[in-house]
Design a protein around this motif. Sequence first.
Motif, PDB file in Angstrom:
ATOM      1  N   CYS A 175      37.562  54.957  41.099  1.00  0.00           N
ATOM      2  CA  CYS A 175      38.088  54.278  39.918  1.00  0.00           C
ATOM      3  C   CYS A 175      37.416  54.898  38.701  1.00  0.00           C
ATOM      4  O   CYS A 175      36.730  55.927  38.805  1.00  0.00           O
ATOM      5  CB  CYS A 175      37.837  52.770  39.991  1.00  0.00           C
ATOM      6  N   ARG A 210      38.526  38.449  42.590  1.00  0.00           N
ATOM      7  CA  ARG A 210      39.494  38.239  41.523  1.00  0.00           C
ATOM      8  C   ARG A 210      38.803  38.065  40.171  1.00  0.00           C
ATOM      9  O   ARG A 210      39.437  38.199  39.130  1.00  0.00           O
ATOM     10  CB  ARG A 210      40.352  37.016  41.817  1.00  0.00           C
ATOM     11  N   VAL A 216      46.741  49.502  40.461  1.00  0.00           N
ATOM     12  CA  VAL A 216      46.670  48.266  39.683  1.00  0.00           C
ATOM     13  C   VAL A 216      46.744  48.543  38.191  1.00  0.00           C
ATOM     14  O   VAL A 216      47.388  47.824  37.434  1.00  0.00           O
ATOM     15  CB  VAL A 216      45.375  47.479  40.008  1.00  0.00           C
ATOM     16  N   ILE A 226      42.302  47.004  33.594  1.00  0.00           N
ATOM     17  CA  ILE A 226      41.895  45.603  33.501  1.00  0.00           C
ATOM     18  C   ILE A 226      40.725  45.513  32.522  1.00  0.00           C
ATOM     19  O   ILE A 226      39.718  46.197  32.689  1.00  0.00           O
ATOM     20  CB  ILE A 226      41.471  45.047  34.876  1.00  0.00           C
ATOM     21  N   MET A 245      41.963  38.626  38.174  1.00  0.00           N
ATOM     22  CA  MET A 245      42.943  39.515  38.789  1.00  0.00           C
ATOM     23  C   MET A 245      43.917  38.701  39.643  1.00  0.00           C
ATOM     24  O   MET A 245      43.527  37.740  40.301  1.00  0.00           O
ATOM     25  CB  MET A 245      42.222  40.560  39.657  1.00  0.00           C
ATOM     26  N   GLU A 283      47.880  39.178  44.308  1.00  0.00           N
ATOM     27  CA  GLU A 283      48.656  40.292  44.852  1.00  0.00           C
ATOM     28  C   GLU A 283      47.981  41.632  44.542  1.00  0.00           C
ATOM     29  O   GLU A 283      47.973  42.539  45.383  1.00  0.00           O
ATOM     30  CB  GLU A 283      50.073  40.281  44.271  1.00  0.00           C
ATOM     31  N   GLU A 284      47.417  41.751  43.350  1.00  0.00           N
ATOM     32  CA  GLU A 284      46.736  42.998  42.983  1.00  0.00           C
ATOM     33  C   GLU A 284      45.496  43.206  43.844  1.00  0.00           C
ATOM     34  O   GLU A 284      45.202  44.338  44.267  1.00  0.00           O
ATOM     35  CB  GLU A 284      46.365  42.969  41.499  1.00  0.00           C
ATOM     36  N   LEU A 285      44.756  42.120  44.103  1.00  0.00           N
ATOM     37  CA  LEU A 285      43.574  42.231  44.955  1.00  0.00           C
ATOM     38  C   LEU A 285      43.966  42.672  46.363  1.00  0.00           C
ATOM     39  O   LEU A 285      43.324  43.551  46.945  1.00  0.00           O
ATOM     40  CB  LEU A 285      42.832  40.900  44.998  1.00  0.00           C
ATOM     41  N   SER A 326      46.561  44.368  47.225  1.00  0.00           N
ATOM     42  CA  SER A 326      46.988  45.769  47.141  1.00  0.00           C
ATOM     43  C   SER A 326      45.787  46.718  47.155  1.00  0.00           C
ATOM     44  O   SER A 326      45.779  47.729  47.864  1.00  0.00           O
ATOM     45  CB  SER A 326      47.820  45.978  45.876  1.00  0.00           C
ATOM     46  N   LEU A 327      44.751  46.378  46.379  1.00  0.00           N
ATOM     47  CA  LEU A 327      43.545  47.211  46.353  1.00  0.00           C
ATOM     48  C   LEU A 327      42.876  47.266  47.720  1.00  0.00           C
ATOM     49  O   LEU A 327      42.454  48.333  48.186  1.00  0.00           O
ATOM     50  CB  LEU A 327      42.566  46.671  45.316  1.00  0.00           C
ATOM     51  N   TRP A 346      44.788  49.519  49.996  1.00  0.00           N
ATOM     52  CA  TRP A 346      44.510  50.912  49.649  1.00  0.00           C
ATOM     53  C   TRP A 346      43.175  51.353  50.233  1.00  0.00           C
ATOM     54  O   TRP A 346      43.040  52.442  50.790  1.00  0.00           O
ATOM     55  CB  TRP A 346      44.491  51.082  48.132  1.00  0.00           C
TER      56      TRP A 346
END
Length: 303
Positions: free
Chosen positions: A203, A221, A250, A253, A273, A276-278, A280-281, A284
Amino acid sequence: MKHWPLILVALAAPAAVWCSAGRAEASRPTCVLQSDLVIFQHEARQFLEYLRTGNGPRAARQLEHWLEDHPDVTLRMQMRRAGMDAYEPLAMRLITQQKGLLQVYNRHGQAKAEVSAQRLGTSALLEEFAARIIPLPCDYAPEKERSADTAAGMGRIRGISQETAIAGSLSALVLGGGGMFLAERVARRHRRRRRRYPCSLPCSLKTPSQMLRAKLVDISRMGAKIRIWQLPGTPLPPPKKDVIAVFPGVGEIRAQVTWQSADYVGVKFLKPMAAEELRSLLNWSKQAETATELASKAAVKPA
C-alpha cells in the motif's frame, strides 16, 4: 436463553405506557450516555487486566479509541445535561487516571504501567465507578427540590399508592435491564468494528509533501498498522498528522496517524471502512499469500 431479549422487550411495553412521552424523549440521551460510560468501564477493566496478565494487548488501543471519541469537555456537558453531576468527579478522576496510565504504558511499557496502577489504586477506583454507574436505570433523573407552602419548605407529603410503587419499581427494573442490554449490544458492535485482521498487502501513505511505499500488517474497519519502507533519513508522519492511505482494490481513505515507531505507524480512519471493502482487502491478501506459497514451492521443486 436465546429469546430473553424478546421477553425483555415484551416486559418493557407496560413500562412504556406508564412513562410519559416527554420523559421518554428526555431519557434517550441519558441512556446513550450511560451506555458510553458502561463501555468505558469495560475498556478500562480490560486494559487493567492486560497490565496484570499480559493477555489482550489490544486493550490499550481500544481504550485510547474510546478516550479519543469522548473528549472531556463534551462528556462533562453531557453528564450535566443528564443531571449526573454527582457522578462527574468520579468519572473525570478515572478518565484522567486512565490517560496517565496509557502515557506510562506507551513510554515505559507494561510493567511500569502496572506498578503505577497499583500505586494509584486504579482497581478500587474502577470498582467504585462500576458499582455506581452500572446499576443506574436508563431513565435516571436526579431528585429536584420542590417548593411548598409550609415554613420549613417541606410541604405536605403525599402518599404513594401500592400500584404506583409497583409500577415504578418494575419500570426501573425493566429499563435498567434494557440499558445493560443496549450497552452490551453497542460494545459488541464496537468490538466487531475494531477487530483486527492480519493482512499482508502493498500500500502507500500520501502526505502533502511525499508518497511513502508501505505494507499493511493488520487492519480493521477503524484503522490499520502499516510498515513503511522509507529511505534512510526520511521521517515518518508524526502522530496527529493527517494522511491518505491508498489500498489495492479500495482506493484512498483519509486517516490520522495515532502512533509511530522505528518502521511502523498506526492510523485511525476518519470514517470507518465499509465491511465490504474490508472483506475485499482480506480476500486480496489471502490470494497474494496463496500465490506466494505456490511460487515458493515451484522454486524449490527439483528439475
